[in-house]
Motif scaffolding. Structure first.
Motif, PDB file in Angstrom:
ATOM      1  N   SER A  11       0.573  -1.478  -0.459  1.00 30.39           N
ATOM      2  CA  SER A  11       0.212  -0.064   0.069  1.00 30.39           C
ATOM      3  C   SER A  11       0.746   1.275   0.384  1.00 30.39           C
ATOM      4  O   SER A  11       1.602   1.187   0.491  1.00 30.39           O
ATOM      5  CB  SER A  11      -0.882  -0.037   1.328  1.00 30.39           C
ATOM      6  OG  SER A  11      -1.413  -1.054   0.868  1.00 30.39           O
ATOM      7  N   ILE A  12       0.762   2.391  -0.864  1.00 35.83           N
ATOM      8  CA  ILE A  12       0.715   3.366  -0.879  1.00 35.83           C
ATOM      9  C   ILE A  12       0.091   4.218  -0.373  1.00 35.83           C
ATOM     10  O   ILE A  12      -1.055   4.396  -0.988  1.00 35.83           O
ATOM     11  CB  ILE A  12       1.553   4.013  -2.191  1.00 35.83           C
ATOM     12  CG1 ILE A  12       3.090   2.531  -1.924  1.00 35.83           C
ATOM     13  CG2 ILE A  12       2.276   4.655  -1.627  1.00 35.83           C
ATOM     14  CD1 ILE A  12       4.139   3.130  -3.972  1.00 35.83           C
ATOM     15  N   ILE A  59       9.389  -0.004  -5.210  1.00 35.76           N
ATOM     16  CA  ILE A  59       9.873  -0.456  -5.446  1.00 35.76           C
ATOM     17  C   ILE A  59      11.717  -0.732  -6.134  1.00 35.76           C
ATOM     18  O   ILE A  59      12.392  -1.416  -4.665  1.00 35.76           O
ATOM     19  CB  ILE A  59       9.561  -2.183  -7.295  1.00 35.76           C
ATOM     20  CG1 ILE A  59       8.193  -2.459  -6.768  1.00 35.76           C
ATOM     21  CG2 ILE A  59      10.880  -2.308  -7.159  1.00 35.76           C
ATOM     22  CD1 ILE A  59       8.138  -3.412  -8.170  1.00 35.76           C
ATOM     23  N   LEU A  60      11.918   0.617  -6.353  1.00 35.63           N
ATOM     24  CA  LEU A  60      12.891   1.539  -6.885  1.00 35.63           C
ATOM     25  C   LEU A  60      13.517   1.885  -5.760  1.00 35.63           C
ATOM     26  O   LEU A  60      14.572   2.563  -5.449  1.00 35.63           O
ATOM     27  CB  LEU A  60      13.256   2.483  -7.855  1.00 35.63           C
ATOM     28  CG  LEU A  60      12.867   1.109  -9.443  1.00 35.63           C
ATOM     29  CD1 LEU A  60      12.235   2.561  -9.724  1.00 35.63           C
ATOM     30  CD2 LEU A  60      14.120   0.900  -9.667  1.00 35.63           C
ATOM     31  N   GLY A  61      12.617   1.936  -4.867  1.00 35.73           N
ATOM     32  CA  GLY A  61      12.829   2.793  -3.028  1.00 35.73           C
ATOM     33  C   GLY A  61      13.002   4.774  -3.451  1.00 35.73           C
ATOM     34  O   GLY A  61      13.515   5.200  -2.865  1.00 35.73           O
ATOM     35  N   ILE A  62      12.554   4.889  -4.834  1.00 34.99           N
ATOM     36  CA  ILE A  62      12.336   6.243  -4.843  1.00 34.99           C
ATOM     37  C   ILE A  62      10.376   7.873  -5.792  1.00 34.99           C
ATOM     38  O   ILE A  62      10.475   7.559  -5.898  1.00 34.99           O
ATOM     39  CB  ILE A  62      13.334   7.328  -6.158  1.00 34.99           C
ATOM     40  CG1 ILE A  62      12.121   5.430  -7.555  1.00 34.99           C
ATOM     41  CG2 ILE A  62      14.381   6.211  -6.389  1.00 34.99           C
ATOM     42  CD1 ILE A  62      12.831   5.836  -9.033  1.00 34.99           C
ATOM     43  N   LEU A  63      10.188   6.541  -4.418  1.00 31.65           N
ATOM     44  CA  LEU A  63       8.718   7.928  -3.526  1.00 31.65           C
ATOM     45  C   LEU A  63       9.350   8.840  -3.680  1.00 31.65           C
ATOM     46  O   LEU A  63      10.200   8.895  -2.781  1.00 31.65           O
ATOM     47  CB  LEU A  63       7.974   6.361  -3.091  1.00 31.65           C
ATOM     48  CG  LEU A  63       7.337   5.305  -3.037  1.00 31.65           C
ATOM     49  CD1 LEU A  63       6.391   4.897  -2.006  1.00 31.65           C
ATOM     50  CD2 LEU A  63       6.656   6.308  -4.229  1.00 31.65           C
ATOM     51  N   PRO A  64       8.440  10.171  -3.592  1.00 36.75           N
ATOM     52  CA  PRO A  64       8.746  10.929  -2.814  1.00 36.75           C
ATOM     53  C   PRO A  64       8.520  10.842  -1.063  1.00 36.75           C
ATOM     54  O   PRO A  64       7.591  10.007  -0.823  1.00 36.75           O
ATOM     55  CB  PRO A  64       7.328  12.175  -3.576  1.00 36.75           C
ATOM     56  CG  PRO A  64       6.429  11.144  -4.493  1.00 36.75           C
ATOM     57  CD  PRO A  64       7.615   9.689  -4.192  1.00 36.75           C
ATOM     58  N   ALA A  85      17.830  -1.151  -1.645  1.00 33.76           N
ATOM     59  CA  ALA A  85      17.328  -0.858  -3.386  1.00 33.76           C
ATOM     60  C   ALA A  85      18.141   0.277  -3.771  1.00 33.76           C
ATOM     61  O   ALA A  85      18.441   0.382  -4.926  1.00 33.76           O
ATOM     62  CB  ALA A  85      15.843  -0.369  -3.021  1.00 33.76           C
ATOM     63  N   GLU A  86      18.622   1.366  -2.338  1.00 32.58           N
ATOM     64  CA  GLU A  86      19.332   2.110  -3.299  1.00 32.58           C
ATOM     65  C   GLU A  86      21.181   1.376  -3.582  1.00 32.58           C
ATOM     66  O   GLU A  86      21.726   1.820  -4.970  1.00 32.58           O
ATOM     67  CB  GLU A  86      19.814   2.905  -2.367  1.00 32.58           C
ATOM     68  CG  GLU A  86      20.907   4.512  -2.641  1.00 32.58           C
ATOM     69  CD  GLU A  86      20.648   5.183  -1.521  1.00 32.58           C
ATOM     70  OE1 GLU A  86      20.646   5.260  -0.706  1.00 32.58           O
ATOM     71  OE2 GLU A  86      22.016   6.150  -1.646  1.00 32.58           O
TER      72      GLU A  86
END
Ligand SMILES: Nc1ncnc2c1ncn2[C@@H]1O[C@H](COP(=O)(O)OP(=O)(O)OP(=O)(O)O)[C@@H](O)[C@H]1O
Ligand SMILES: [Mg+2]
Length: 310
Positions: A11-12, A59-64, A85-86
């Motif tokens: 969930s996001i 998934i990429l760990g780049i959410l705002p 992820a990074e």
């Protein structure tokens, strides 16, 4: 077969402030689940605004910064934490982004592909990868604005393939391309899968997804409503009424329209978000509905097509 990616109950949501004072959580992705095996192309199909790019970014760990993510993401058997992820991003896990604006407009293609490496080996690799995607050696010296849309797309894929990814996430990779060009690009993804990568293909275009995907995960209003194999579509083995409606809306199936509209983030009621448009709905559809196995796939529906109900 190795499981490359496993997303479970993801969930996001976003934190928003109404008129600067009242804090509000806006759920966008809810209870989303899918699995990608090595060698497989898994398509995620959902309409605009259903949370597809957010899934990729999660998934990429780049959410705002104003977002919150819950649930489980595992990569090759281990939890994919933001730190992990990074480390893997841009190496084992690569994104073919939705917009070609991700290319640096001030940098020639060659140096962009090589990411600062200047040795002969890097030069050989970038030339080979361009050639593989039908781009001549002169492309190395071009700036992004000198590329056509289709060429820029191929450069993005070349940049991804240059890393020999284990997991490739392609976010809407073929907009504005004609069917032949789009087909060629999807063919490239299939090749990367044949070489052992897991490919997550994110698109709103079901017909296109079916030309290349092994599995299709269908999103509706941020939820996984069905996971089906590509073969289930022409065979009529679909489980969720929304998936069936999507299939029937394709040109080759008579363009049957689907009345109503998908609820936007925060507009969903309780229970099944598709219920207001669903010909099969019943009173129980207002309750929480689990994603459950059915006929070799998954469905989040209490009255699935071809099922006998619960
Ligand atoms: N930073 C943000 N703050 C608040 N809401 C956001 C933010 N980013 C995205 N959203 C909302 O989340 C929803 C999903 O966005 P997302 O970009 O993932 O959709 P999408 O499925 O990729 O759509 P498209 O097919 O148009 O690319 C949208 O309704 C969008 O308005
Ligand atoms: Mg998007």
């Amino acid at each position: 077969m190795e499981t490359i990616l496993q997303v479970r109950d993801l969930s996001i949501s976003f934190t928003q402030y109404d008129r600067g004072t009242r804090r509000r959580e806006l759920p966008v992705i809810r209870r989303l689940s899918l699995t990608v095996e090595a060698g497989q192309v898994v398509a995620v199909v959902g309409s605009s605004g259903s949370g597809k790019s957010l899934l990729a970014h999660g998934i990429l760990g780049i959410l705002p910064y104003n977002s919150r993510m819950e649930g489980e993401i595992r990569y090759r058997g281990q939890p994919l934490t933001p730190r992990r992820a990074e480390k893997l991003r841009g190496r084992e896990i690569v994104l073919v982004p939705q917009g070609v604006t991700y290319l640096d407009p001030l940098m020639q293609v060659g140096p962009q592909l090589r990411m600062g490496r200047r040795d002969a080996r890097a030069r050989g690799e970038s030339r080979r990868v361009l050639e593989r995607y039908g781009l001549g050696p002169e492309t190395e010296r071009r700036y992004p604005f000198e590329l056509s849309g289709g060429m820029a797309r191929r450069v993005l894929i070349a940049a991804a393939a240059m890393q020999s990814p284990r997991l490739l996430i392609a976010d809407e990779p073929t907009p504005g391309l004609d069917a032949r060009a789009a087909g060629r690009i999807l063919g490239h993804f299939r090749e990367l899968a044949q070489e052992g990568a897991g490919v997550l293909l994110i698109t709103h275009d079901l017909a296109l997804a079916l030309t290349v995907a092994h599995q299709v995960a269908v999103f509706y209003a941020g939820e996984t409503v069905e996971v089906a194999s590509a073969a289930d579509f022409p065979a009529g083995r679909l489980r969720h009424p929304y998936t069936r409606a999507l299939w029937n809306a394709l040109p080759q199936n008579g363009f049957t329209p689907m009345p109503g509209a998908q609820p936007g983030p925060g507009e969903e009621g309780t229970g099944c978000p598709f219920a207001p448009r669903c010909p099969r709905r019943g009173p129980e559809c207002a309750e929480e509905i689990p994603l459950r196995p059915l006929a070799g796939g998954l469905v989040r529906c209490l009255r699935p097509e071809g099922g006998d109900g619960l």
